[in-house]
Design a protein around this motif. Structure first.
Motif, mmCIF file in Angstrom:
data_model
loop_
_atom_site.group_PDB
_atom_site.id
_atom_site.type_symbol
_atom_site.label_atom_id
_atom_site.label_comp_id
_atom_site.label_asym_id
_atom_site.label_seq_id
_atom_site.Cartn_x
_atom_site.Cartn_y
_atom_site.Cartn_z
ATOM 1 N N GLY A 12 0.704 -1.336 0.007
ATOM 2 C CA GLY A 12 -0.008 -0.059 -0.058
ATOM 3 C C GLY A 12 0.831 1.375 -0.095
ATOM 4 O O GLY A 12 0.383 2.273 0.720
ATOM 5 N N ILE A 13 1.872 1.264 -0.444
ATOM 6 C CA ILE A 13 2.850 2.116 -0.572
ATOM 7 C C ILE A 13 2.272 3.530 -1.339
ATOM 8 O O ILE A 13 2.832 4.596 -1.174
ATOM 9 C CB ILE A 13 4.421 1.871 -1.089
ATOM 10 N N LEU A 21 4.693 7.124 5.172
ATOM 11 C CA LEU A 21 5.665 6.241 5.575
ATOM 12 C C LEU A 21 6.894 6.007 4.732
ATOM 13 O O LEU A 21 7.992 5.804 5.548
ATOM 14 C CB LEU A 21 4.915 4.812 5.797
ATOM 15 N N ALA A 22 6.770 6.036 3.686
ATOM 16 C CA ALA A 22 8.046 5.878 2.760
ATOM 17 C C ALA A 22 8.827 7.272 2.977
ATOM 18 O O ALA A 22 9.946 6.889 3.179
ATOM 19 C CB ALA A 22 7.765 5.824 1.215
ATOM 20 N N GLU A 23 8.191 8.194 2.940
ATOM 21 C CA GLU A 23 9.111 9.590 3.427
ATOM 22 C C GLU A 23 10.002 9.242 4.765
ATOM 23 O O GLU A 23 10.972 9.723 4.750
ATOM 24 C CB GLU A 23 8.072 10.773 3.419
ATOM 25 N N HIS A 33 11.003 -0.622 0.071
ATOM 26 C CA HIS A 33 10.519 -1.542 -1.120
ATOM 27 C C HIS A 33 9.086 -1.419 -0.802
ATOM 28 O O HIS A 33 8.330 -1.377 0.216
ATOM 29 C CB HIS A 33 11.080 -2.889 -0.778
ATOM 30 N N GLY A 34 8.531 -0.988 -1.846
ATOM 31 C CA GLY A 34 7.158 -1.016 -1.990
ATOM 32 C C GLY A 34 6.208 -1.840 -2.911
ATOM 33 O O GLY A 34 6.812 -2.150 -4.092
ATOM 34 N N LEU A 35 4.974 -2.379 -2.396
ATOM 35 C CA LEU A 35 4.270 -3.290 -3.384
ATOM 36 C C LEU A 35 3.268 -2.565 -3.929
ATOM 37 O O LEU A 35 2.656 -1.911 -3.340
ATOM 38 C CB LEU A 35 3.661 -4.379 -2.479
ATOM 39 N N ILE A 36 3.377 -2.797 -5.345
ATOM 40 C CA ILE A 36 2.401 -1.813 -5.991
ATOM 41 C C ILE A 36 1.408 -2.887 -7.140
ATOM 42 O O ILE A 36 2.129 -3.814 -7.441
ATOM 43 C CB ILE A 36 3.035 -0.543 -6.892
ATOM 44 N N ARG A 37 0.258 -2.520 -7.282
ATOM 45 C CA ARG A 37 -0.296 -3.355 -8.279
ATOM 46 C C ARG A 37 -0.342 -2.882 -9.615
ATOM 47 O O ARG A 37 -0.151 -1.774 -10.141
ATOM 48 C CB ARG A 37 -2.205 -3.312 -7.950
ATOM 49 N N ARG A 38 -0.294 -3.787 -10.693
ATOM 50 C CA ARG A 38 -0.112 -3.528 -12.035
ATOM 51 C C ARG A 38 -1.504 -2.946 -12.595
ATOM 52 O O ARG A 38 -2.409 -3.706 -12.373
ATOM 53 C CB ARG A 38 0.349 -4.755 -12.831
ATOM 54 N N SER A 39 -1.397 -1.895 -13.217
ATOM 55 C CA SER A 39 -2.650 -1.315 -13.686
ATOM 56 C C SER A 39 -2.435 -0.627 -14.954
ATOM 57 O O SER A 39 -1.388 -0.495 -15.164
ATOM 58 C CB SER A 39 -3.399 -0.439 -12.649
#
Length: 328
Positions: A12-13, A21-23, A33-39
């Protein structure tokens, strides 16, 4: 002592909390490392300002395609990244939408947590795990609500979050995983999605003040919520994983404001009378309403030294000012 940066995985990055949170973690020297969905379209707007060329040897932010419904991919990523800390923020997180998509909500928000925890267990990585729990788990239980308050969810989203809460505790107690539940009450910011009520209200106040709209349509104005500022809450998440022992914490301001109060603060900030511009639309009502959520964050203050600084009236002004600036 090793100079290797600590590695964090954030699901949910690309969301509100994930971006803040990443900042925070990058500012503390983490490799993130961030998990992202392909769209078919890019959905990284909240973290574009953090972009780093992954081929740069100095890069510390890396994005990976994956999905909470794909268990084998989660195993592969955990094995590849070997994180020191995992912050599980991804979910179908819109409460009203969860009534329309209850099965999808349960599969991602609930069972998706199990898939991620099981991936950590299977790989055998020694990491600390943060589960994004929610005040919606309390639902109909009267406030104030703390870590010992019984759950009574009033939506598929709330029920899925209760499942995620208990499965995290099961892995903590059954597999000796350092897993914590952060039971966060409503926390908002200018990065909140436009369909969430606080952002919708702040955006409408700014647009009406500029003459671009006349009305905003809302549902239940009497719902009482405990609204805080998201950047402060992600600091609390990080503190939970730095503690000596894993346990569960409520993060909240301890204040009670109705949706009507938030509307009033937003419109007053642009010198408008809200009653002239707010109309009722029953389509925004939930089949089962949650009347009042007010958190007791005493445990987080006592153990973590965490305390909310921004109160809901200040939050309303922050969000409206952002909308006004975004339109200039």
């Amino acid at each position: 002592m090793s100079d290797t940066p600590r590695r964090a995985l954030i699901t949910g990055i690309t969301g509100q909390d994930g971006s803040y949170l990443a900042e925070l973690l990058l500012s503390k020297g983490y490799q993130v490392h961030g998990l992202i969905r392909r769209s078919s379209t890019f959905n990284t707007g909240r973290i574009d300002h953090l972009y780093q060329d992954p081929h740069d040897p100095e890069a510390r932010l890396f994005l990976h395609y994956g999905d909470l419904t794909d268990a084998s991919r989660l195993v592969t990523l955990i094995e590849k990244i070997h994180p020191d800390e995992v912050y599980h923020l991804a979910a179908q997180s819109h409460v009203r939408v969860s009534f329309d998509e209850p099965e999808f909500t349960g599969n991602t928000t609930g069972v998706g947590t199990t898939r991620l925890l099981e991936a950590i267990r299977m790989v055998g990585v020694d990491c600390r795990f943060y589960q994004a729990s929610s005040s919606e788990m309390f639902g109909a239980t009267p406030p104030p609500q703390n870590e010992d308050t019984p759950f009574y969810p009033r939506s598929p989203y709330g029920a899925a979050k209760v499942y995620g809460y208990w499965i995290a505790r099961n892995y903590r107690e059954g597999h000796n995983l350092f897993a914590v539940n952060g039971i966060l009450f409503n926390h908002e910011s200018p990065r909140r999605g436009e369909t969430f009520v606080t952002r919708k209200i702040a955006r409408a106040a700014a647009r009406i003040a500029r003459g671009e709209e006349k009305f905003v349509y809302l549902g239940n104005l009497d719902a009482i919520r405990d609204w805080g500022y998201a950047p402060e809450y992600v600091e609390g998440m990080w503190r939970m994983l730095q503690a000596d022992e894993p346990t569960d914490y409520v993060l909240a301001t301890g204040t009670a404001y109705t949706v009507r109060d938030f509307v009033q603060h937003c419109f007053a900030h642009v010198n408008l009378k809200w009653e002239d511009h707010v109309k009722f639309d029953e389509s925004y009502l939930r089949p089962t309403e949650v009347d009042a959520l007010i958190g007791d964050p005493a445990k987080a203050h006592d153990i973590l030294g965490w305390k909310a600084q921004t109160m809901p009236d200040q939050l309303a002004r922050i969000m409206v000012d952002h909308e006004l600036g975004a339109m200039t």
